[in-house]
Design a protein around this motif. Structure first.
Motif, PDB file in Angstrom:
ATOM      1  N   ALA A   1       0.841  -1.199   0.000  1.00 23.17           N
ATOM      2  CA  ALA A   1       0.000   0.000   0.000  1.00 23.17           C
ATOM      3  C   ALA A   1       0.867   1.235   0.000  1.00 23.17           C
ATOM      4  O   ALA A   1       2.022   1.213   0.443  1.00 23.17           O
ATOM      5  CB  ALA A   1      -0.924   0.009   1.219  1.00 23.17           C
ATOM      6  N   VAL A   2       0.310   2.332  -0.518  1.00 25.18           N
ATOM      7  CA  VAL A   2       0.941   3.642  -0.342  1.00 25.18           C
ATOM      8  C   VAL A   2       0.407   4.227   0.950  1.00 25.18           C
ATOM      9  O   VAL A   2      -0.760   4.031   1.309  1.00 25.18           O
ATOM     10  CB  VAL A   2       0.666   4.580  -1.538  1.00 25.18           C
ATOM     11  CG1 VAL A   2       1.389   4.116  -2.769  1.00 25.18           C
ATOM     12  CG2 VAL A   2      -0.819   4.707  -1.814  1.00 25.18           C
ATOM     13  N   ILE A   3       1.248   4.935   1.691  1.00 23.78           N
ATOM     14  CA  ILE A   3       0.861   5.457   3.003  1.00 23.78           C
ATOM     15  C   ILE A   3       1.320   6.897   3.163  1.00 23.78           C
ATOM     16  O   ILE A   3       2.235   7.362   2.476  1.00 23.78           O
ATOM     17  CB  ILE A   3       1.445   4.599   4.143  1.00 23.78           C
ATOM     18  CG1 ILE A   3       2.981   4.519   4.030  1.00 23.78           C
ATOM     19  CG2 ILE A   3       0.835   3.200   4.144  1.00 23.78           C
ATOM     20  CD1 ILE A   3       3.644   3.749   5.167  1.00 23.78           C
ATOM     21  N   THR A   4       0.685   7.581   4.089  1.00 25.30           N
ATOM     22  CA  THR A   4       1.090   8.936   4.455  1.00 25.30           C
ATOM     23  C   THR A   4       0.670   9.184   5.895  1.00 25.30           C
ATOM     24  O   THR A   4      -0.113   8.423   6.466  1.00 25.30           O
ATOM     25  CB  THR A   4       0.464   9.986   3.508  1.00 25.30           C
ATOM     26  OG1 THR A   4       1.135  11.242   3.682  1.00 25.30           O
ATOM     27  CG2 THR A   4      -1.015  10.173   3.777  1.00 25.30           C
ATOM     28  N   GLY A   5       1.204  10.239   6.510  1.00 25.34           N
ATOM     29  CA  GLY A   5       0.867  10.532   7.897  1.00 25.34           C
ATOM     30  C   GLY A   5       1.404   9.494   8.859  1.00 25.34           C
ATOM     31  O   GLY A   5       0.766   9.173   9.869  1.00 25.34           O
ATOM     32  N   VAL A   6       2.585   8.960   8.571  1.00 23.26           N
ATOM     33  CA  VAL A   6       3.154   7.910   9.410  1.00 23.26           C
ATOM     34  C   VAL A   6       3.583   8.463  10.759  1.00 23.26           C
ATOM     35  O   VAL A   6       3.383   7.830  11.793  1.00 23.26           O
ATOM     36  CB  VAL A   6       4.344   7.252   8.690  1.00 23.26           C
ATOM     37  CG1 VAL A   6       4.995   6.191   9.563  1.00 23.26           C
ATOM     38  CG2 VAL A   6       3.900   6.657   7.363  1.00 23.26           C
ATOM     39  N   PHE A   7       4.164   9.648  10.770  1.00 26.82           N
ATOM     40  CA  PHE A   7       4.659  10.239  11.999  1.00 26.82           C
ATOM     41  C   PHE A   7       3.726  11.362  12.441  1.00 26.82           C
ATOM     42  O   PHE A   7       3.211  12.141  11.625  1.00 26.82           O
ATOM     43  CB  PHE A   7       6.081  10.783  11.802  1.00 26.82           C
ATOM     44  CG  PHE A   7       7.081   9.714  11.492  1.00 26.82           C
ATOM     45  CD1 PHE A   7       7.707   9.018  12.506  1.00 26.82           C
ATOM     46  CD2 PHE A   7       7.366   9.372  10.173  1.00 26.82           C
ATOM     47  CE1 PHE A   7       8.620   8.015  12.222  1.00 26.82           C
ATOM     48  CE2 PHE A   7       8.278   8.379   9.882  1.00 26.82           C
ATOM     49  CZ  PHE A   7       8.904   7.697  10.908  1.00 26.82           C
ATOM     50  N   ARG A   8       3.476  11.414  13.744  1.00 22.24           N
ATOM     51  CA  ARG A   8       2.557  12.393  14.306  1.00 22.24           C
ATOM     52  C   ARG A   8       3.014  13.813  13.957  1.00 22.24           C
ATOM     53  O   ARG A   8       4.183  14.147  14.054  1.00 22.24           O
ATOM     54  CB  ARG A   8       2.470  12.216  15.825  1.00 22.24           C
ATOM     55  CG  ARG A   8       1.410  13.074  16.491  1.00 22.24           C
ATOM     56  CD  ARG A   8       1.231  12.663  17.937  1.00 22.24           C
ATOM     57  NE  ARG A   8       0.800  11.262  18.045  1.00 22.24           N
ATOM     58  CZ  ARG A   8       0.646  10.631  19.209  1.00 22.24           C
ATOM     59  NH1 ARG A   8       0.908  11.258  20.352  1.00 22.24           N
ATOM     60  NH2 ARG A   8       0.242   9.373  19.222  1.00 22.24           N
ATOM     61  N   GLY A   9       2.084  14.637  13.563  1.00 25.20           N
ATOM     62  CA  GLY A   9       2.387  16.016  13.200  1.00 25.20           C
ATOM     63  C   GLY A   9       2.739  16.205  11.742  1.00 25.20           C
ATOM     64  O   GLY A   9       2.997  17.328  11.306  1.00 25.20           O
ATOM     65  N   ASN A  10       2.749  15.090  10.964  1.00 27.09           N
ATOM     66  CA  ASN A  10       3.131  15.179   9.553  1.00 27.09           C
ATOM     67  C   ASN A  10       1.927  15.272   8.623  1.00 27.09           C
ATOM     68  O   ASN A  10       1.989  14.845   7.470  1.00 27.09           O
ATOM     69  CB  ASN A  10       3.991  13.973   9.162  1.00 27.09           C
ATOM     70  CG  ASN A  10       5.431  14.111   9.631  1.00 27.09           C
ATOM     71  OD1 ASN A  10       5.757  14.999  10.417  1.00 27.09           O
ATOM     72  ND2 ASN A  10       6.290  13.238   9.175  1.00 27.09           N
ATOM     73  N   GLU A  11       0.826  15.824   9.116  1.00 28.37           N
ATOM     74  CA  GLU A  11      -0.362  16.032   8.294  1.00 28.37           C
ATOM     75  C   GLU A  11      -0.924  17.423   8.584  1.00 28.37           C
ATOM     76  O   GLU A  11      -0.743  17.973   9.665  1.00 28.37           O
ATOM     77  CB  GLU A  11      -1.433  14.985   8.612  1.00 28.37           C
ATOM     78  CG  GLU A  11      -1.075  13.568   8.221  1.00 28.37           C
ATOM     79  CD  GLU A  11      -2.176  12.599   8.581  1.00 28.37           C
ATOM     80  OE1 GLU A  11      -3.013  12.285   7.707  1.00 28.37           O
ATOM     81  OE2 GLU A  11      -2.213  12.160   9.751  1.00 28.37           O
ATOM     82  N   ARG A  12      -1.636  17.952   7.592  1.00 28.36           N
ATOM     83  CA  ARG A  12      -2.275  19.252   7.753  1.00 28.36           C
ATOM     84  C   ARG A  12      -3.728  19.129   7.300  1.00 28.36           C
ATOM     85  O   ARG A  12      -4.016  18.546   6.251  1.00 28.36           O
ATOM     86  CB  ARG A  12      -1.560  20.316   6.927  1.00 28.36           C
ATOM     87  CG  ARG A  12      -2.238  21.690   6.969  1.00 28.36           C
ATOM     88  CD  ARG A  12      -1.569  22.668   6.036  1.00 28.36           C
ATOM     89  NE  ARG A  12      -0.233  23.000   6.499  1.00 28.36           N
ATOM     90  CZ  ARG A  12       0.601  23.782   5.819  1.00 28.36           C
ATOM     91  NH1 ARG A  12       0.230  24.272   4.646  1.00 28.36           N
ATOM     92  NH2 ARG A  12       1.789  24.057   6.301  1.00 28.36           N
ATOM     93  N   ALA A  13      -4.632  19.665   8.109  1.00 28.89           N
ATOM     94  CA  ALA A  13      -6.061  19.594   7.784  1.00 28.89           C
ATOM     95  C   ALA A  13      -6.328  20.243   6.430  1.00 28.89           C
ATOM     96  O   ALA A  13      -5.818  21.323   6.123  1.00 28.89           O
ATOM     97  CB  ALA A  13      -6.869  20.287   8.878  1.00 28.89           C
ATOM     98  N   GLY A  14      -7.101  19.555   5.592  1.00 30.63           N
ATOM     99  CA  GLY A  14      -7.463  20.067   4.284  1.00 30.63           C
ATOM    100  C   GLY A  14      -6.471  19.722   3.183  1.00 30.63           C
ATOM    101  O   GLY A  14      -6.737  19.981   2.008  1.00 30.63           O
ATOM    102  N   ALA A  15      -5.325  19.152   3.561  1.00 25.58           N
ATOM    103  CA  ALA A  15      -4.310  18.792   2.572  1.00 25.58           C
ATOM    104  C   ALA A  15      -4.472  17.329   2.167  1.00 25.58           C
ATOM    105  O   ALA A  15      -5.192  16.561   2.803  1.00 25.58           O
ATOM    106  CB  ALA A  15      -2.910  19.045   3.125  1.00 25.58           C
ATOM    107  N   ALA A  16      -3.793  16.938   1.102  1.00 21.85           N
ATOM    108  CA  ALA A  16      -3.840  15.559   0.626  1.00 21.85           C
ATOM    109  C   ALA A  16      -2.507  15.209  -0.031  1.00 21.85           C
ATOM    110  O   ALA A  16      -1.846  16.068  -0.619  1.00 21.85           O
ATOM    111  CB  ALA A  16      -4.976  15.347  -0.368  1.00 21.85           C
TER     112      ALA A  16
END
Length: 824
Positions: A644-659
């Motif tokens: 699978a492809v993954i993202t947001g593995v580490f806490r804080g590495n995502e932003r609301a509204g982004a993809a």
């Protein structure tokens, strides 16, 4: 002390650097060659055994409920010099607990009397249960510290399972043995090349460094007895009074490059350091280790002008020293500290530095007294009230060079580096052909010029004096990049899998929405289950790295249909790092397997990065944006599972509204169709040096390890031959420290490409060859060396072994773990 499973637990610094030790018991029993199973440099733990033992092992007690002033007992061998000492027991009370925040470790402080030699001793309660292991002694304060059992147990559990005990992995010295010489190329005084070697007691050793430039040779044994001299002497000979393991280092005396052709009377094992050349960013906190005597870890930090930074090292096992060096400052400058204050015992090293200009800086970590052990390094912006560390002047680092430095640098590059050597020969050949020479004659002439040092230095010096080559010129820039940590691997064209019948139904594209409120990893599955495969995808950055951190990558061998299953994941991060991790759903243990830097990662908003990963058996390789990054260790999991492809593995590495968008996700399944096979080979029975294996494959990965003898001519290679049996492609390595790709017809062979290996091989050489269509990729000792053109071979290709040799005393050679992986 003996714990459950008949293992012996002690401090790492007690057994380092040995691989096996002798155990002496109070009743006089001796056990020889007890293996050191695993060590951990931050907690300073070592696990030995298992041994044959009759008796009750020590049990652990939960110290979290142990009140202060509890009666405790310390057992060990303080201040002993006898060959068969008796253990000493002293009583005291639990005075307090101390916490090391950086490592998350707790230590028990007791007033029980202690002295040198107490390391590895057991701190017990009144019922004989283990509370901790003593490893620190402070004579002036009259107290001792012991690492608590709660922090010991999880490390020991991983050691017993053969897992890396911490994020630093199992930092052990490599297997002894190597070669009787090495090519040394050192860019400046912060870098060095180090080796280990073993000698008998009172054995004379001799080294001939043959160096161009000023430097120093140092030899240190496990007892820290030092022998040293300045490099440049024709011969360096000493009689070493103590036998066993020794360490040799060659270091430059200034920032001028140092090159040496080192030969010696003993086998030298290269010591490579995973901490060197790591990328730092403001706000980073990471773990490192002083792995051996003379170890100097260096990190790279890009900073703007007038940035006030604070760099800190925190360690309980090594008396660390930290430097910040402005390597691009014209006058050169650095700041250094040993015991700046802070930390558990106020002994942290700390530098507060104001950057004079925008550019690259080195952060250097070393040890004040050649201690070994783990440390934590952090770099962040400093308070405006923080006092600046005194800045010292240093010679300029490589730039701006004088003409003579430029001449020496360019010649060293052309002489020792395969890429620039090949480039020079190609350029000179084309020039001479244009002047009327035949191509064969022109190439021969160019090679003869290259071997004529006096002529080459005169040519380069003439060009430098005339201003034709200067620090901004292409030649200098290429040489500087070769000598710097920014050197990039050759660009290659990689198979996507789609052209060879991908296991996934065509390529996939999609977009994974960020959801910072959920701490789970976000994923899109490829729709296939594989154990071994090649996977690739192109990811689009959700936003620029300066706006916030992000990560993306792959699930690999994800056994998600089993509640207690395991999986691995490989990710790249916006801070130019990559990580390979393993997780067990049943125990919720996550284990860091490997990590490193990606030097060509695009980090701007909307920019793309292509990840290409091959994994087969216990091995794997990672390419990012068509450049080799690292060999990979997949031994932690052998299950068949999802990709699978993954993202947001580490806490804080995502932003609301982004993809995180991805495209061209492909999976090419692999199958182990041959091996692993270990066998003896008979070179004398091989026509033209080629041995058939009986294996045929159109697209394949092949790998094997071959034994070689130092000082004797040898050649180890894989061969491929098409259906007409007329042209054989061979690719491998030889005793000269060269890789090669040749085509042979009967006894006539043509060199298609060749080059110098980055490091010399030891008693073994490991080869791996990817052959997909007309593309080939050659790896030697887990390092990618070159792409190959396999044009002209039929799809159904026979695999051969090329084993020309004169190093087999009995006429046979040993090949280990020969395996072939083909497209499933």
């Amino acid at each position: 002390m003996v714990i459950e499973g008949n293992y012996v637990l002690t401090n790492r610094h007690v057994v380092w650097p040995d691989r096996a030790v002798t155990l002496v018991f109070p009743d006089g029993m001796r056990l020889e060659n007890v293996p050191v199973v695993s060590t951990e440099p931050i907690s300073d733990l070592a696990l030995l055994g298992p041994i044959e033992f009759v008796g009750e092992p020590v049990t652990f007690r939960d110290t979290g409920v142990l009140p202060v002033a509890s009666r405790v007992f310390l057992i060990g061998y303080p201040g002993e010099v006898e060959t068969s000492p008796k253990p000493t027991i002293v009583a005291g009370v639990l005075s307090r607990t101390r916490h090391w925040p950086a490592a998350g470790l707790t230590y028990l402080q007791t007033d029980a009397a202690t002295a040198g030699g107490q390391s590895g001793g057991a701190l017990l309660d009144a019922d004989g249960r283990l509370l901790g292991i003593s490893g620190f002694k402070f004579t002036d304060a009259s107290y001792a510290l012991a690492l608590s059992s709660e922090d010991i147990v999880p490390v020991v559990d991983k050691m017993k399972l053969g897992l890396p005990p911490s994020i630093l992995g199992n930092r052990r010295l490599p297997p002894y043995g190597g070669d009787f010489g090495a090519e040394i190329a050192i860019a400046n005084r912060w870098r060095s090349q180090r080796f280990a070697f073993e000698v008998a007691r009172s054995m004379p050793v001799r080294f001939e460094p043959n160096c161009d430039g000023e430097g120093q040779i140092r030899i240190l044994n496990a007892h820290q007895e030092l022998h040293q001299t300045h490099a440049g002497v024709e011969e360096f000979e000493r009689t070493l009074s103590k036998g066993g393991l020794h360490f040799l280092e060659i270091r430059a005396s200034s920032d001028r490059p140092l090159t040496c052709h080192l030969t010696g009377s003993v086998l030298l094992t290269p010591l490579n350091d995973p901490d060197d050349a790591r990328i730092l960013n403001l706000g980073d906190s990471l773990a490192g280790s002083i792995d051996f005597f003379f170890d100097t870890d260096w990190y790279i930090l890009e900073l703007d002008e007038n940035e006030r930074i604070e760099v800190t090292t925190d360690s309980l096992n090594a008396d660390t020293v930290v430097h910040v060096h402005c390597i691009s400052c014209g006058a050169g400058q650095f700041a250094t500290d040993d015991d700046g204050g802070g930390g558990l015992f106020e002994y942290n090293a700390q530098v507060v530095y104001l950057t004079p200009q925008k550019g690259r800086y080195f952060v250097i970590v070393s040890s004040f007294e050649d201690d070994v052990g783990g440390y934590y390094l952090s770099v962040d912006r400093a308070s405006s009230r923080a006092r600046l560390t005194e800045v010292q002047a240093s010679p300029p680092a490589l730039e701006p060079p004088s003409n003579e430095q430029l001449v020496d640098s360019i010649y060293a590059c052309i002489s020792s580096e395969g890429e620039l050597r090949d480039y020079f020969v190609k350029e000179m050949t084309e020039t001479l052909v244009a002047e009327g020479m035949t191509e064969a004659g022109a190439r021969t002439t160019a090679l003869s010029w290259l071997e004529n040092e006096e002529l080459m230095l005169a040519l380069i010096r003439s060009a430098a004096d005339s201003g034709e080559w200067d620090p901004e010129d292409q030649w200098y820039q290429q040489c500087a990049s070769i000598m710097s940590p920014d050197r990039q691997a050759p660009v290659v064209s990689l198979p996507t899998g789609a052209s060879d019948g991908a296991s996934s139904p065509g390529s996939k594209s999609g977009s994974i929405e960020h959801n910072p409120s959920r701490t789970t990893i976000k994923s899109h599955h490829a729709g296939v289950r594989v154990k071994d495969a090649i996977i690739s995808a192109t990811f689009t950055n959700p936003y620029g790295a300066q706006s916030g951190p992000w990560d993306y990558g792959f699930y690999i061998r994800n056994d998600r249909d089993t509640k207690d299953g395991t999986f691995m994941y490989l990710v790249v991060r916006s801070d130019w790092t990559w990580k390979l991790k393993w997780r067990d759903r049943a125990t919720e243990i996550t284990q860091a397997i490997q990590e490193g830097t990606v030097r060509n990662l695009n980090t701007g908003q909307g920019e793309e990065n292509t990840l290409w990963v091959a994994f087969f058996g216990n091995r794997g390789v990672l390419f990012v944006n068509d450049e080799f990054v690292s060999a990979l260790d997949f031994s932690s999991s052998d299950v068949t599972g999802d990709v699978a492809v993954i993202t947001g593995v580490f806490r804080g590495n995502e932003r609301a509204g982004a993809a995180t968008r991805y495209r061209d996700l492909r999976v090419l399944a692999l199958k182990n169709t041959h091996g692993p096979v270990t066998q003896r080979l008979h070179p004398a029975s091989a026509p033209g040096g080629h041995l058939p294996t009986g294996v045929a494959a159109g697209n394949a990965i092949m790998e094997a390890r071959f034994l070689v003898a130092s000082g004797s001519p040898w050649e180890r290679a894989f061969g491929l031959v098409g259906g007409d049996n007329s042209t054989v492609h061979t690719a491998g390595a030889d005793h000269r420290g060269m890789w090669f790709h040749r085509t042979c017809q009967q006894d006539a062979c043509t060199v298609q490409s060749e080059g110098q290996l980055a490091r010399t091989t030891g008693h073994e050489v490991s080869l791996m060859l990817f052959a997909f269509g007309t593309n080939g990729f050659l790896f030697v000792d887990d390092e990618f060396v070159a792409p190959l053109d396999l044009s002209g071979l039929a799809h159904d290709r026979q695999i051969l072994l090329a084993v020309r040799s004169s190093d087999a005393t009995d006429g046979t050679l040993e090949m280990r773990n020969f395996s072939v992986w083909t497209v499933d």
